[in-house]
Enzyme design. Structure first.
Site, PDB file in Angstrom:
ATOM      1  N   GLU A   1       5.676   6.479  -2.194  1.00  0.00           N
ATOM      2  CA  GLU A   1       6.039   6.706  -0.796  1.00  0.00           C
ATOM      3  C   GLU A   1       5.149   7.799  -0.217  1.00  0.00           C
ATOM      4  O   GLU A   1       5.081   8.904  -0.763  1.00  0.00           O
ATOM      5  CB  GLU A   1       7.509   7.134  -0.727  1.00  0.00           C
ATOM      6  CG  GLU A   1       8.024   7.298   0.685  1.00  0.00           C
ATOM      7  CD  GLU A   1       9.514   7.644   0.700  1.00  0.00           C
ATOM      8  OE1 GLU A   1       9.881   8.718   0.187  1.00  0.00           O
ATOM      9  OE2 GLU A   1      10.296   6.839   1.226  1.00  0.00           O
TER      10      GLU A   1
ATOM     11  N   TYR B   1       4.523   6.370   8.252  1.00  0.00           N
ATOM     12  CA  TYR B   1       5.207   6.214   6.961  1.00  0.00           C
ATOM     13  C   TYR B   1       4.657   4.976   6.268  1.00  0.00           C
ATOM     14  O   TYR B   1       4.437   3.948   6.899  1.00  0.00           O
ATOM     15  CB  TYR B   1       6.714   6.040   7.198  1.00  0.00           C
ATOM     16  CG  TYR B   1       7.476   5.655   5.951  1.00  0.00           C
ATOM     17  CD1 TYR B   1       8.094   6.621   5.162  1.00  0.00           C
ATOM     18  CD2 TYR B   1       7.573   4.318   5.550  1.00  0.00           C
ATOM     19  CE1 TYR B   1       8.784   6.267   4.016  1.00  0.00           C
ATOM     20  CE2 TYR B   1       8.254   3.963   4.399  1.00  0.00           C
ATOM     21  CZ  TYR B   1       8.868   4.938   3.636  1.00  0.00           C
ATOM     22  OH  TYR B   1       9.535   4.590   2.492  1.00  0.00           O
TER      23      TYR B   1
END
Lengths: 312, 407
Positions: B218, B130
């Site tokens: 993101e 991530y």
């Protein structure tokens, strides 16, 4: 006494477009000492402001005013020629960050940025650039700063203010007006009212202004008005519990705001469960702050806080 | 402003951030046509068919019309059957997905219709990570967050295993420094070429966020492939609306179909409007006051129908538009106009309200509270009109009066 601005403030206006001229006129009507303007292409000229004096402003003036404000191409020139010690920025968003940097470069101690809609990344750079300088930035996206009967910088209506004992600090413009009017109505008045603005990155936070109010002997109590988003109110609550022994009242807007939605102000958003009104209210109550249940009760909450402290 | 995944990946690719190859499709034919070239370019016979809507959670989302079908589908038919088998499967998927309504954790129960698909190369994934860049309000700087827990919502990671989130604050004068990228790579357990590629990706993403004025970017998951490449397998981006003036190419990516029509119309008039579920319409100046007005209505027993900030520079025309947007909502049983004029003048509001009622009529109760700049003038305008208006002394009084009038 007061904080940030007073009778010795010599104000420079950056951005003499429509909004800049309108609010310069109301500031002069109030009695603010406006010594210079900066606007590209206007250097060497002057702007005339004339009208009827705002009776709620600085006392002991004539009923009318007529002032010629000299215009300059750069802030540095304006400061050199007039000794200005504060500036207010009405420059449109695309150029506002540069205007703040120019004011800081010229050594101004106080810059009040009214402009709404400055890109966040511009403010990230400005905040970094101001570190280590002697310039304090208020705003952006704020109503400004006013010390009643002495100096008005910004877009707030002057007549609702009354000299007094309470410091006001707020993220919201119109809620500041609500608080100020109620403080005037209940007879507490204000020392200085400071709008720190509704953007996620600003020059001055609650704790900065609370510190000034703590150190100002004329300020006997403080009201702070927050809203959803970020953790500035929680930080302020922790600081109040530790460092402030003056009575504090407060209000937090946004109890009913849905998560994930930006409530007008770029900074007013509940995201990832952070920045809720409930968390802020709990933190402030934990610090002994008297919370107003609705914004109509802010004056009463301040009076209540003063009474509890034996100051009213 | 949000954009679609396929748009985000195009922007990333343009700025040197590695993404799998893919093609956008609005018809089954376009989806099928994408398969051959992608298989040829990628060397893998696997392709992925992804719904393009702004809401997240697509992989776990399901279609209203096809409760067993996910919003994102991996097509492996080509591994044994070759391109024709993959094409047949993609056609079947595209015919089903396009025009159907996808419900995810972020769309609400009604879901969002899928108008576009993104057909993408399959990637041999070794690890899912991530990576994101967002504004850290506490420092006033961008923050890079990274985690080994790719593919999971970061909020879940933050709750369950906060120690697995790595953070580096980015100095705008420096960008993400080499030592910071190295620290993140070490923390993510990257080594060799994967570390080198990962650091390059991180530095490029930090620069992307600052230069493109994102308020969030993101990458979840950021994948490490079996051959140590580091690729963005997904890309979620939001842009600072106030900075779109300097990114015309990004502004063009706006997909109005994904936005609420009333909120979009309000935006065109410089109004900040958010639709809510209650019955009392609110017209207010200032974001803080608008929120506080909603709170006060709720506190005296009502439910607000909307958040509406007319802003400081509104004209009579803007106010008229605001009034029309509010009255168009069939749930609205009453309207509360709450103004504390500063930069906004009460007479402008009054004229706007009178003009709006003249144009569209008014069949619900109206309570008006005016205070601040030019308040007397504003009150005279309202009084001189023959509008059926209830005046309020303050905000709470006004909220009580409108709630009572709608009972």
């Amino acid at each position: 006494m007061s904080v940030l601005v007073g009778r010795d403030t010599k104000l420079l206006v950056q951005g003499m477009g429509g909004a800049g001229r309108f609010h310069t006129d109301t500031a002069i009507a109030y009695g603010t000492n406006v010594v210079a303007g900066v606007h590209p292409g206007k250097g060497g000229t002057s702007l005339r402001f004339e009208g009827t004096t705002d009776a709620s402003g600085v006392p002991g003036r004539d009923a009318t005013y007529a002032v010629d404000v000299p215009m300059f191409e750069t802030v540095r020139d304006a400061v050199a020629a007039t000794g200005a010690n504060a500036s207010v920025v009405y420059v449109p968003p695309a150029g506002a960050a540069d205007a703040i940097l120019e004011a800081a470069d010229a050594g101004l101690e106080l810059v009040v940025a009214i402009t709404e809609g400055i890109p966040v990344q511009d403010m990230v750079v400005v905040k970094r650039a101001l570190q280590g300088t002697g310039t304090r930035l208020i705003g952006p996206n704020c109503p400004g700063v006013i010390t009643p009967h002495a100096c008005k910088i910004g877009i707030m209506p002057g007549y609702i203010h009354a000299g007094g004992r309470i410091g006001v600090v707020s993220r919201s413009g119109t809620l500041t007006y609500e608080a100020v009017k109620q403080l005037s109505d209940v007879g507490l008045g204000q020392t200085t009212a400071v709008g720190i603005g509704g953007d996620p990155v600003n020059g001055t936070n609650f704790v900065d202004v609370l510190t000034m109010f703590r150190d100002d002997p004329a300020t006997e109590g403080v009201i702070m008005i927050g809203e959803i988003g970020g953790t500035a109110e929680e930080d302020a609550a922790a600081w109040i519990a530790e460092h402030l022994d003056k009575p504090v009242a407060g209000f937090i807007a946004g109890t009913t705001a849905p998560p994930g939605k930006r409530m007008g102000h770029a900074g007013a958003i509940v995201s990832g469960g952070k920045g809720t009104a409930d968390a802020k209210i709990a933190a402030l109550e934990g610090a002994g702050v008297v919370l107003a249940p609705t914004p109509t009760d802010m004056g009463a909450a301040m009076m209540d806080a003063m009474k509890r402290a034996g100051r009213a | 402003m949000k954009i679609h995944e396929y748009q985000a990946k195009r922007l990333m690719a343009e700025r040197g951030l590695a993404v799998p190859e893919g093609r956008v499709a609005t018809t089954p034919e376009e989806a099928v046509a994408a398969v051959g070239p992608l298989v040829e370019a990628g060397g893998s016979s696997v392709v992925v068919v992804k719904s393009q809507i702004h809401a997240g959670g697509r992989g776990k989302g399901r279609f209203v019309e096809h409760p067993d079908l996910a919003g994102v589908n991996v097509v492996t038919d080509g591994v044994e059957g070759g391109v024709p088998s993959a094409e047949a499967k993609v056609r079947a998927l595209a015919e089903t997905m396009l025009g159907s309504t996808l419900v995810t954790v972020q769309t609400g129960e009604t879901g969002t219709p899928v108008r576009r698909l993104y057909v993408e190369q399959g990637v041999a994934i070794a690890r899912e990570l991530y990576l994101s860049v967002l504004l850290d309000r506490a420092t006033g700087r961008n923050l890079m967050m990274a985690s080994t827990e790719g593919g999971t919502e970061i909020e879940e990671v933050a709750d369950a295993t906060p120690e697995k989130i790595l953070r580096e604050t980015i100095d705008p004068a420096v960008g993400l420094a080499d030592f910071q990228a190295r620290r993140l790579a070490l923390g993510l357990g990257l080594a060799g070429d994967a570390a080198k590629n990962g650091m390059q990706f991180m530095k490029a993403l930090a620069a992307f966020a600052a230069e493109m004025d994102t308020d969030l970017v993101e990458i979840n998951p950021l994948v490490v492939t079996e051959d140590d490449r580091v690729l963005a397998l997904d890309g979620k981006m939001g842009f600072d609306d106030n900075a779109l003036f300097r990114h015309p190419g990004v502004a063009e990516l706006r997909d109005e179909a994904e936005e609420d029509p009333a909120e979009r119309e309000a935006g065109a008039y410089g109004l900040s409007f958010i639709k809510l579920d209650g019955s009392i319409g609110c017209l207010v100046n200032g974001a803080g006051l608008a929120m506080a007005t909603m709170d006060t209505i709720k506190q005296v027993g009502g439910e607000p129908a909307n958040f509406l900030d007319v802003g400081g520079g509104a004209t009579t025309e803007n106010v008229t538009a605001a009034f029309k947007i509010i009255t168009r909502d069939p749930n609205v049983k009453g309207i509360f106009v709450n103004i504390f004029g500063g930069i906004m003048k009460c007479d402008v509001i009054a004229e706007g309200v009178v003009e709006a009622v003249r144009q569209v009529g008014l069949d619900v109760p109206l309570v008006v509270r005016l205070e601040g700049t030019n308040v007397e003038l504003g009150k005279r305008i309202i009084d001189a009109s023959d509008l059926d208006v209830v005046s309020a002394d303050d905000m709470k009084d006004g909220a009580q009066k409108i709630v009572e009038a709608t009972r």
